[in-house]
Design a protein around this motif. Structure first.
Motif, PDB file in Angstrom:
ATOM      1  N   PHE A  56      -1.322   1.453 -13.042  1.00  0.00           N
ATOM      2  CA  PHE A  56      -2.452   0.650 -12.610  1.00  0.00           C
ATOM      3  C   PHE A  56      -2.410   0.377 -11.107  1.00  0.00           C
ATOM      4  N   ASP A  57      -1.216   0.348 -10.511  1.00  0.00           N
ATOM      5  CA  ASP A  57      -1.096   0.071  -9.080  1.00  0.00           C
ATOM      6  C   ASP A  57      -1.788   1.129  -8.231  1.00  0.00           C
ATOM      7  N   ALA A  58      -2.106   2.267  -8.838  1.00  0.00           N
ATOM      8  CA  ALA A  58      -2.801   3.324  -8.100  1.00  0.00           C
ATOM      9  C   ALA A  58      -4.290   3.032  -7.934  1.00  0.00           C
ATOM     10  N   LEU A  59      -4.758   1.905  -8.483  1.00  0.00           N
ATOM     11  CA  LEU A  59      -6.183   1.570  -8.420  1.00  0.00           C
ATOM     12  C   LEU A  59      -6.697   1.533  -6.987  1.00  0.00           C
ATOM     13  N   ILE A  60      -5.945   0.899  -6.091  1.00  0.00           N
ATOM     14  CA  ILE A  60      -6.419   0.733  -4.717  1.00  0.00           C
ATOM     15  C   ILE A  60      -6.616   2.093  -4.048  1.00  0.00           C
ATOM     16  N   ASP A  61      -5.665   3.001  -4.232  1.00  0.00           N
ATOM     17  CA  ASP A  61      -5.813   4.335  -3.643  1.00  0.00           C
ATOM     18  C   ASP A  61      -7.005   5.067  -4.249  1.00  0.00           C
TER      19      ASP A  61
END
Length: 398
Positions: A56-61
């Motif tokens: 989920f941390d890849a959302l910003i990218d």
């Protein structure tokens, strides 16, 4: 800069529940990002659809790759209340982002239960250890919880029952605010409902005979599993007053032992974090056990010695040393402390007390001695039994 990123809260009523402006924003989007459930609530869009990235941390990218397009990120309810909103707000300029909130699950729960939001606790255990709710259990408390899945209500019921709150009333709702809304009522000790995966719950705590009633801080010594080496209740309460737990603040607990100070720090303020350094594996096991039992499951304990094991830890807002302080450890901790950070060290040996006196003469602060005596049986009578005197040095960084 013209806003190009819209974070839209959506409920079980889907597009019909959106305001005209928000609905038009979604319908005119070039890219819509959301979970499977969110996409199911927004049919017939022309936009390119993207699922939540994994991890989920890849959302910003993922969002950044579509800069310049009209992007909508779908979230449940209020995006800024235990949701993706804060993470996105920290990652983009304010004039790039517009938030479109809907009623949150907490608001729906309060409405269904007829409870005032101002008079209860709103918690999330979604994707987090359910033990986090333990510190909020007390007689007559009302709790609203965002859950991880169908198993969460049973886990909460087990925790309540184990602590003498088996008569607590639990209500679980599925699909709140939609045509498929369901409701399940019961008491903790008898909870056996099979509930939907997507649910939210309300708990009214009812204390039974022998229920565990604990303060947030100043816990009795006997609630901790310990080998006897720990900061005792009265000294711990004074120590925590000097450390001053604050929301989201970070503590270094050097010589963590059974974790009593670190755990009470985390109980003392929401989202407070603690990192303990402890050389003995048996005491780390005790600290981990205590953290789970007392509602601080996110306590992190590193096996090692100070000052070597302090490298790489998040910047602290407070530092506690429970024994064995050296000037080198103090200097590293003091340099790492943020502005207005608090440093507290306790000593019971003459050798460490001498270090405190020397540091006090160089850096100032407050140097005090704490003596506690407890009434205990002396044969058939009662007398005062003194605990070891504690020397405490504390100071605040300007």
């Amino acid at each position: 800069m013209t806003a190009w990123l819209n974070i839209v809260g959506i409920g079980e009523d889907g597009m019909d529940g959106l305001t005209p402006v928000t609905r038009a924003t979604v319908e005119q989007a070039d890219v819509v990002i959301g979970g499977e459930r969110h996409h199911g609530l927004t049919p017939n869009l022309k936009a390119e659809r993207i699922a939540w990235p994994s991890p989920f941390d890849a959302l910003i990218d993922t969002i950044r790759t579509h800069r310049g397009k009209r992007v909508v990120v779908l979230a449940t309810g209020d995006p800024l209340w235990y949701s993706v909103g804060p993470k996105i707000a920290k990652s983009f300029e304010a004039d790039e982002v517009v938030f479109h909130p809907q009623l949150s699950a907490f608001q729906w729960l309060a409405v269904r239960m007829g409870w005032s939001l101002a008079d209860l606790e709103t918690l999330t255990v979604h994707g987090r250890p359910v033990q986090q709710m333990i510190q909020f259990i007390r007689p007559n408390a009302r709790l609203l919880l965002l859950t991880t899945g169908a198993q969460t209500p049973s886990e909460v019921a087990e925790i309540l029952t184990a602590r003498g709150y088996g008569a607590s009333r639990i209500t679980v709702f599925g699909a709140l605010g939609g045509d498929r809304e369901t409701r399940f009522d019961g008491v903790a000790s008898e909870w056996n409902h099979v509930v939907p995966d997507f649910n939210s719950m309300a708990v009214e705590c009812v204390a039974g005979d022998g229920a565990q009633v604990l303060p947030l801080m100043g816990l009795p010594d006997d609630v901790f599993a310990s080998d006897g080496t720990m900061t005792k209740q009265e000294v711990r309460a004074i120590t925590l007053a000097k450390l001053m737990p604050m929301r989201g603040a970070v503590l270094w607990d050097i010589g963590c032992g059974s974790g009593s100070v670190a755990i009470e720090w985390m109980r003392g303020a929401r989202d407070a974090a603690a990192f303990g350094v402890e050389p003995r594996a048996d005491r780390i096991a005790l600290a981990t056990q205590n953290a789970l039992a007392l509602g601080a499951p996110r306590l992190t304990v590193i096996q090692g010695h100070a000052p070597e094991s302090l490298a790489g830890l998040p910047k602290p807002d407070a530092v506690f040393v429970g024994g064995g302080l050296t000037e080198q450890t103090f200097q590293i901790a003091w340099d790492a402390l943020s502005s207005h950070g608090r440093f507290v060290a306790n000593a019971v040996t003459l050798e460490t007390e001498a270090v405190l006196r020397d540091l006090h003469s160089k850096f100032g602060g407050q140097l005090i001695r704490l003596s506690v005596e407890r009434a205990e049986p002396v044969g058939r009578l009662t007398g005062w039994r003194p605990a070891m005197t504690v020397t405490q040095w504390s100071l605040v960084k300007s």
